[in-house]
Design a protein around this motif. Structure first.
Motif, PDB file in Angstrom:
ATOM      1  N   CYS A  16       0.834  -1.214   0.000  1.00  0.00           N
ATOM      2  CA  CYS A  16       0.000   0.000   0.000  1.00  0.00           C
ATOM      3  C   CYS A  16       0.863   1.257   0.000  1.00  0.00           C
ATOM      4  CB  CYS A  16      -0.929   0.012   1.209  1.00  0.00           C
ATOM      5  SG  CYS A  16      -2.271  -1.177   1.097  1.00  0.00           S
ATOM      6  N   PHE A  17       1.922   1.265   0.794  1.00  0.00           N
ATOM      7  CA  PHE A  17       2.824   2.409   0.843  1.00  0.00           C
ATOM      8  C   PHE A  17       3.466   2.651  -0.519  1.00  0.00           C
ATOM      9  CE2 PHE A  17       7.139   4.065   1.294  1.00  0.00           C
ATOM     10  CZ  PHE A  17       6.859   5.292   1.871  1.00  0.00           C
ATOM     11  N   LEU A  18       3.907   1.606  -1.179  1.00  0.00           N
ATOM     12  CA  LEU A  18       4.537   1.749  -2.495  1.00  0.00           C
ATOM     13  C   LEU A  18       3.566   2.322  -3.524  1.00  0.00           C
ATOM     14  CD1 LEU A  18       6.700  -1.481  -2.723  1.00  0.00           C
ATOM     15  CD2 LEU A  18       7.505   0.870  -2.553  1.00  0.00           C
ATOM     16  N   VAL A  19       2.329   1.852  -3.501  1.00  0.00           N
ATOM     17  CA  VAL A  19       1.328   2.362  -4.433  1.00  0.00           C
ATOM     18  C   VAL A  19       1.063   3.838  -4.160  1.00  0.00           C
ATOM     19  CG1 VAL A  19      -1.104   2.205  -5.107  1.00  0.00           C
ATOM     20  CG2 VAL A  19       0.260   0.126  -4.877  1.00  0.00           C
ATOM     21  N   LEU A  20       0.863   4.201  -2.897  1.00  0.00           N
ATOM     22  CA  LEU A  20       0.630   5.600  -2.541  1.00  0.00           C
ATOM     23  C   LEU A  20       1.821   6.474  -2.911  1.00  0.00           C
ATOM     24  CD1 LEU A  20      -1.173   5.497   0.910  1.00  0.00           C
ATOM     25  CD2 LEU A  20      -1.955   6.642  -1.142  1.00  0.00           C
ATOM     26  N   HIS A  21       3.001   6.009  -2.623  1.00  0.00           N
ATOM     27  CA  HIS A  21       4.212   6.772  -2.910  1.00  0.00           C
ATOM     28  C   HIS A  21       4.366   6.994  -4.411  1.00  0.00           C
ATOM     29  CE1 HIS A  21       8.115   8.480  -2.252  1.00  0.00           C
ATOM     30  NE2 HIS A  21       8.636   7.633  -3.125  1.00  0.00           N
ATOM     31  N   SER A  22       4.084   5.990  -5.209  1.00  0.00           N
ATOM     32  CA  SER A  22       4.224   6.146  -6.658  1.00  0.00           C
ATOM     33  C   SER A  22       3.194   7.138  -7.191  1.00  0.00           C
ATOM     34  CB  SER A  22       4.108   4.807  -7.374  1.00  0.00           C
ATOM     35  OG  SER A  22       2.794   4.308  -7.295  1.00  0.00           O
ATOM     36  N   GLN A  23       1.987   7.162  -6.605  1.00  0.00           N
ATOM     37  CA  GLN A  23       0.974   8.128  -7.021  1.00  0.00           C
ATOM     38  C   GLN A  23       1.408   9.546  -6.678  1.00  0.00           C
ATOM     39  OE1 GLN A  23      -1.832   7.756  -8.787  1.00  0.00           O
ATOM     40  NE2 GLN A  23      -1.307   5.600  -9.045  1.00  0.00           N
ATOM     41  N   MET A  24       1.964   9.731  -5.473  1.00  0.00           N
ATOM     42  CA  MET A  24       2.400  11.064  -5.057  1.00  0.00           C
ATOM     43  C   MET A  24       3.596  11.522  -5.882  1.00  0.00           C
ATOM     44  SD  MET A  24       1.727  11.027  -0.918  1.00  0.00           S
ATOM     45  CE  MET A  24       3.409  10.725  -0.596  1.00  0.00           C
ATOM     46  N   ALA A  25       4.456  10.606  -6.275  1.00  0.00           N
ATOM     47  CA  ALA A  25       5.635  10.970  -7.047  1.00  0.00           C
ATOM     48  C   ALA A  25       5.252  11.497  -8.419  1.00  0.00           C
ATOM     49  CB  ALA A  25       6.566   9.770  -7.178  1.00  0.00           C
ATOM     50  N   ARG A  26       4.130  11.057  -8.939  1.00  0.00           N
ATOM     51  CA  ARG A  26       3.691  11.506 -10.253  1.00  0.00           C
ATOM     52  C   ARG A  26       2.941  12.826 -10.199  1.00  0.00           C
ATOM     53  NH1 ARG A  26       0.590   6.805 -12.957  1.00  0.00           N
ATOM     54  NH2 ARG A  26       0.706   5.729 -10.986  1.00  0.00           N
ATOM     55  N   ALA A  27       2.502  13.254  -9.037  1.00  0.00           N
ATOM     56  CA  ALA A  27       1.748  14.505  -8.923  1.00  0.00           C
ATOM     57  C   ALA A  27       2.654  15.683  -9.259  1.00  0.00           C
ATOM     58  CB  ALA A  27       1.180  14.657  -7.516  1.00  0.00           C
ATOM     59  N   ALA A  28       2.108  16.614 -10.016  1.00  0.00           N
ATOM     60  CA  ALA A  28       2.865  17.793 -10.434  1.00  0.00           C
ATOM     61  C   ALA A  28       2.287  19.035  -9.763  1.00  0.00           C
ATOM     62  CB  ALA A  28       2.790  17.939 -11.950  1.00  0.00           C
ATOM     63  N   THR A  29       3.086  20.094  -9.744  1.00  0.00           N
ATOM     64  CA  THR A  29       2.644  21.380  -9.220  1.00  0.00           C
ATOM     65  C   THR A  29       2.711  22.396 -10.347  1.00  0.00           C
ATOM     66  OG1 THR A  29       3.455  20.848  -7.009  1.00  0.00           O
ATOM     67  CG2 THR A  29       3.107  23.176  -7.506  1.00  0.00           C
ATOM     68  N   TYR A  30       1.629  23.113 -10.546  1.00  0.00           N
ATOM     69  CA  TYR A  30       1.526  24.118 -11.602  1.00  0.00           C
ATOM     70  C   TYR A  30       1.225  25.476 -10.985  1.00  0.00           C
ATOM     71  CZ  TYR A  30       0.904  20.165 -14.794  1.00  0.00           C
ATOM     72  OH  TYR A  30       1.053  19.011 -15.508  1.00  0.00           O
ATOM     73  N   THR A  31       1.920  26.501 -11.435  1.00  0.00           N
ATOM     74  CA  THR A  31       1.622  27.871 -11.028  1.00  0.00           C
ATOM     75  C   THR A  31       0.664  28.461 -12.057  1.00  0.00           C
ATOM     76  OG1 THR A  31       3.766  28.122  -9.965  1.00  0.00           O
ATOM     77  CG2 THR A  31       2.575  30.149 -10.503  1.00  0.00           C
ATOM     78  N   VAL A  32      -0.560  28.714 -11.638  1.00  0.00           N
ATOM     79  CA  VAL A  32      -1.598  29.210 -12.543  1.00  0.00           C
ATOM     80  C   VAL A  32      -1.190  30.559 -13.113  1.00  0.00           C
ATOM     81  CG1 VAL A  32      -4.010  29.939 -12.717  1.00  0.00           C
ATOM     82  CG2 VAL A  32      -3.393  27.952 -11.319  1.00  0.00           C
ATOM     83  N   GLY A  33      -1.232  30.661 -14.432  1.00  0.00           N
ATOM     84  CA  GLY A  33      -0.864  31.897 -15.107  1.00  0.00           C
ATOM     85  C   GLY A  33       0.633  32.055 -15.325  1.00  0.00           C
ATOM     86  N   GLY A  34       1.418  31.058 -14.902  1.00  0.00           N
ATOM     87  CA  GLY A  34       2.872  31.144 -15.049  1.00  0.00           C
ATOM     88  C   GLY A  34       3.436  32.255 -14.193  1.00  0.00           C
ATOM     89  N   SER A  35       4.459  32.927 -14.693  1.00  0.00           N
ATOM     90  CA  SER A  35       5.127  33.967 -13.907  1.00  0.00           C
ATOM     91  C   SER A  35       4.228  35.169 -13.639  1.00  0.00           C
ATOM     92  CB  SER A  35       6.407  34.433 -14.602  1.00  0.00           C
ATOM     93  OG  SER A  35       6.102  34.980 -15.873  1.00  0.00           O
ATOM     94  N   GLY A  36       3.190  35.359 -14.469  1.00  0.00           N
ATOM     95  CA  GLY A  36       2.253  36.462 -14.269  1.00  0.00           C
ATOM     96  C   GLY A  36       1.259  36.203 -13.152  1.00  0.00           C
ATOM     97  N   GLY A  37       1.108  34.946 -12.771  1.00  0.00           N
ATOM     98  CA  GLY A  37       0.201  34.597 -11.684  1.00  0.00           C
ATOM     99  C   GLY A  37      -1.259  34.613 -12.086  1.00  0.00           C
ATOM    100  N   TRP A  38      -2.107  34.519 -11.074  1.00  0.00           N
ATOM    101  CA  TRP A  38      -3.565  34.493 -11.236  1.00  0.00           C
ATOM    102  C   TRP A  38      -4.031  35.910 -11.479  1.00  0.00           C
ATOM    103  CZ3 TRP A  38      -7.654  31.937 -12.395  1.00  0.00           C
ATOM    104  CH2 TRP A  38      -8.899  32.105 -11.787  1.00  0.00           C
ATOM    105  N   THR A  39      -4.397  36.214 -12.720  1.00  0.00           N
ATOM    106  CA  THR A  39      -4.791  37.560 -13.093  1.00  0.00           C
ATOM    107  C   THR A  39      -5.782  37.496 -14.253  1.00  0.00           C
ATOM    108  OG1 THR A  39      -3.943  39.770 -13.597  1.00  0.00           O
ATOM    109  CG2 THR A  39      -2.838  37.918 -14.687  1.00  0.00           C
ATOM    110  N   PHE A  40      -6.070  38.611 -14.856  1.00  0.00           N
ATOM    111  CA  PHE A  40      -7.020  38.672 -15.962  1.00  0.00           C
ATOM    112  C   PHE A  40      -6.508  37.886 -17.171  1.00  0.00           C
ATOM    113  CE2 PHE A  40      -7.603  42.580 -13.479  1.00  0.00           C
ATOM    114  CZ  PHE A  40      -8.918  42.389 -13.096  1.00  0.00           C
ATOM    115  N   ASN A  41      -7.447  37.406 -17.975  1.00  0.00           N
ATOM    116  CA  ASN A  41      -7.152  36.675 -19.212  1.00  0.00           C
ATOM    117  C   ASN A  41      -6.335  35.404 -18.999  1.00  0.00           C
ATOM    118  OD1 ASN A  41      -8.507  38.633 -20.870  1.00  0.00           O
ATOM    119  ND2 ASN A  41      -6.746  39.971 -20.523  1.00  0.00           N
ATOM    120  N   THR A  42      -6.610  34.679 -17.913  1.00  0.00           N
ATOM    121  CA  THR A  42      -5.919  33.406 -17.686  1.00  0.00           C
ATOM    122  C   THR A  42      -6.770  32.212 -18.113  1.00  0.00           C
ATOM    123  OG1 THR A  42      -6.684  33.399 -15.401  1.00  0.00           O
ATOM    124  CG2 THR A  42      -4.442  34.191 -15.790  1.00  0.00           C
ATOM    125  N   ALA A  43      -7.944  32.453 -18.674  1.00  0.00           N
ATOM    126  CA  ALA A  43      -8.850  31.362 -19.042  1.00  0.00           C
ATOM    127  C   ALA A  43      -8.177  30.364 -19.985  1.00  0.00           C
ATOM    128  CB  ALA A  43     -10.130  31.914 -19.663  1.00  0.00           C
TER     129      ALA A  43
END
Length: 123
Positions: A16-43
């Protein structure tokens, strides 16, 4: 030789630990809007990206100037905040995606209508 009850439990927990760990390892982090951040025209920001359930979206913005509201499809389409919707206000919000459609808007007057909203389908 058979496994004892204790050994079987340890083996199962390890698996169970190995399965959970492999799922977490695949999770990515995204900054919405890139360097401009959360602002207008990000749709359009999600276009061309592949999201998975468990990925984290980071919304960077000036608190007091914007917010992030988790909405449903109707709220997204109408730029309206449904009753009981979760509202984030920190300016550095981290939100984990769930499987399926995920909708986010800024509910300050006129902001959503100016493209401050995103819809993401997480596999």
């Amino acid at each position: 030789m058979g496994l004892g009850r204790g050994s079987a439990v340890v083996l199962l927990l390890s698996l169970c630990f190995l399965v959970l760990h492999s799922q977490m390892a695949r999770a990515a982090t995204y900054t919405v809007g890139g360097s401009g951040g959360w602002t207008f025209n990000t749709a359009g920001w999600p276009n061309g990206k592949r999201f998975r359930a468990g990925d984290t979206l980071v919304f960077n913005y000036s608190p007091g100037a914007h917010n992030v509201v988790v909405v449903n499809k109707v709220g997204y389409g109408n730029c309206k905040t449904p009753r009981g919707a979760r509202v984030y206000r920190s300016g550095k919000d981290q939100i984990r995606l769930v499987k399926g459609q995920n909708y986010f808007i800024c509910n300050y007057v006129g902001h959503c209508q100016s493209g401050m909203k995103i819809a993401i389908n997480a596999a």
